[in-house]
Write an enzyme that holds these catalytic residues in place. Structure first.
Site, mmCIF file in Angstrom:
data_model
loop_
_atom_site.group_PDB
_atom_site.id
_atom_site.type_symbol
_atom_site.label_atom_id
_atom_site.label_comp_id
_atom_site.label_asym_id
_atom_site.label_seq_id
_atom_site.Cartn_x
_atom_site.Cartn_y
_atom_site.Cartn_z
ATOM 1 C CG HIS A 185 53.097 -13.083 23.525
ATOM 2 N ND1 HIS A 185 51.865 -13.581 23.877
ATOM 3 C CD2 HIS A 185 53.912 -14.153 23.440
ATOM 4 C CE1 HIS A 185 51.933 -14.895 23.993
ATOM 5 N NE2 HIS A 185 53.159 -15.275 23.741
ATOM 6 N NE ARG A 223 57.622 -17.691 29.026
ATOM 7 C CZ ARG A 223 56.674 -18.353 28.389
ATOM 8 N NH1 ARG A 223 55.427 -18.139 28.693
ATOM 9 N NH2 ARG A 223 56.976 -19.235 27.475
HETATM 10 P P1 ADP Z 1 54.874 -21.275 22.063
HETATM 11 O O1 ADP Z 1 53.501 -21.791 21.874
HETATM 12 O O2 ADP Z 1 55.853 -21.617 20.975
HETATM 13 O O3 ADP Z 1 55.431 -21.420 23.472
HETATM 14 P P2 ADP Z 1 54.042 -18.607 22.613
HETATM 15 O O4 ADP Z 1 53.059 -17.998 21.726
HETATM 16 O O5 ADP Z 1 53.585 -18.979 23.974
HETATM 17 O O6 ADP Z 1 54.736 -19.749 21.823
HETATM 18 O O7 ADP Z 1 55.274 -17.652 22.782
HETATM 19 C C1 ADP Z 1 56.026 -17.206 21.697
HETATM 20 C C2 ADP Z 1 57.341 -16.707 22.207
HETATM 21 O O8 ADP Z 1 57.116 -15.691 23.167
HETATM 22 C C3 ADP Z 1 58.208 -17.765 22.910
HETATM 23 O O9 ADP Z 1 59.570 -17.500 22.595
HETATM 24 C C4 ADP Z 1 57.966 -17.497 24.369
HETATM 25 O O10 ADP Z 1 59.071 -17.882 25.173
HETATM 26 C C5 ADP Z 1 57.804 -15.988 24.357
HETATM 27 N N1 ADP Z 1 57.041 -15.509 25.506
HETATM 28 C C6 ADP Z 1 55.790 -15.851 25.876
HETATM 29 N N2 ADP Z 1 55.416 -15.214 27.014
HETATM 30 C C7 ADP Z 1 56.475 -14.442 27.369
HETATM 31 C C8 ADP Z 1 56.742 -13.555 28.468
HETATM 32 N N3 ADP Z 1 55.857 -13.367 29.450
HETATM 33 N N4 ADP Z 1 57.950 -12.929 28.497
HETATM 34 C C9 ADP Z 1 58.858 -13.163 27.515
HETATM 35 N N5 ADP Z 1 58.684 -13.996 26.479
HETATM 36 C C10 ADP Z 1 57.505 -14.625 26.400
#
Ligand code: ADP
Length: 159
Positions: free
Chosen positions: A17, A90
Site C-alpha cells: 500500500h 498486483r
Molecule cells: P480491498 O480490501 O478493497 O482489497 P486493500 O486494503 O487490500 O483493499 O487494498 C486497497 C488497494 O490497494 C487495492 O486496490 C489493492 O489492489 C491495492 N493493493 C494492496 N496490496 C497491494 C500491493 N502489494 N501492491 C499493489 N497494490 C496493492
C-alpha cells in the site's frame, strides 16, 4: 487542484500500500486515503487502529491524509471533491475484480476516473491477509509491513 482518493480496507497497511501511496502522492495534489468499514469482512484491526497506523506511516507525505468512509466509494470521492480513484494491481488475479469495480463505478459516476498503479515487483505477492498470516505464526514480517504495524501485530497476537 487534482484531488484523488485511495480507498481500501488497509487491515493493516503494508509496504505494498505504501508504495502505491508514495507514487500516487507524487502525481496528484492531494491524496485522501479512505478506510472502508467492510461489513462482509471480519477485520483484525478496528477502523480507528487502521487509521492510526496509516497516519503514522504516511506522516512524511504532506499531501496525504486519512479518512474513514462507509457506503459507495464514488460518494466518498464526491465528498472529497476528488476526480480520481487510485487502485493498485498486483497480478492477473486482481484484474477481473478491479475491472468490475471500475466499470461499475464508471457507470454510476462517469465524471470520476479510476487510475491503476501496477505494483512494484517486490510487493506483487503482498496483501494484508498474507502479512496477518505470517505474523500470526510468529514469523518475521519486517519486509512486509512498517515497524509500527509490526508492533501492533505483536500486541494483537500476544493477547
Ligand atoms: P480491498 O480490501 O478493497 O482489497 P486493500 O486494503 O487490500 O483493499 O487494498 C486497497 C488497494 O490497494 C487495492 O486496490 C489493492 O489492489 C491495492 N493493493 C494492496 N496490496 C497491494 C500491493 N502489494 N501492491 C499493489 N497494490 C496493492
Amino acid at each position: 487542484m487534482l484531488n484523488a482518493i485511495y480507498p481500501g480496507s488497509f487491515d493493516p497497511v503494508t509496504y505494498g500500500h505504501l508504495d502505491i501511496i508514495e507514487r500516487a502522492a507524487g502525481v496528484v495534489d492531494n491524496l485522501i486515503i479512505g478506510v472502508l468499514t467492510n461489513s462482509s469482512k471480519n477485520p483484525l484491526f478496528s477502523v480507528e487502529e487502521r487509521i492510526q497506523l496509516l497516519e503514522k506511516t504516511t506522516e512524511e507525505f504532506p499531501n496525504v491524509s486519512v479518512r474513514h468512509f462507509e457506503g459507495l466509494t464514488v460518494e466518498f470521492a464526491r465528498q472529497c471533491d476528488a476526480k480520481v480513484m487510485i487502485r493498485g494491481l498486483r497480478a492477473v488475479t486482481d484484474f477481473e475484480s478491479e475491472m468490475q469495480i471500475a466499470q461499475t463505478n464508471h457507470s454510476i459516476a462517469p465524471d470520476i476516473e479510476t487510475m491503476f498503479f501496477a505494483t512494484s515487483l517486490p510487493y506483487s505477492f503482498l496483501s494484508s491477509t498474507i502479512a496477518k498470516e505470517v505474523a500470526f505464526y510468529g514469523s518475521d514480517v519486517s519486509k512486509l509491513v512498517p515497524p509500527v504495524v509490526e508492533a501492533a501485530f505483536g500486541e494483537k497476537f500476544v493477547k
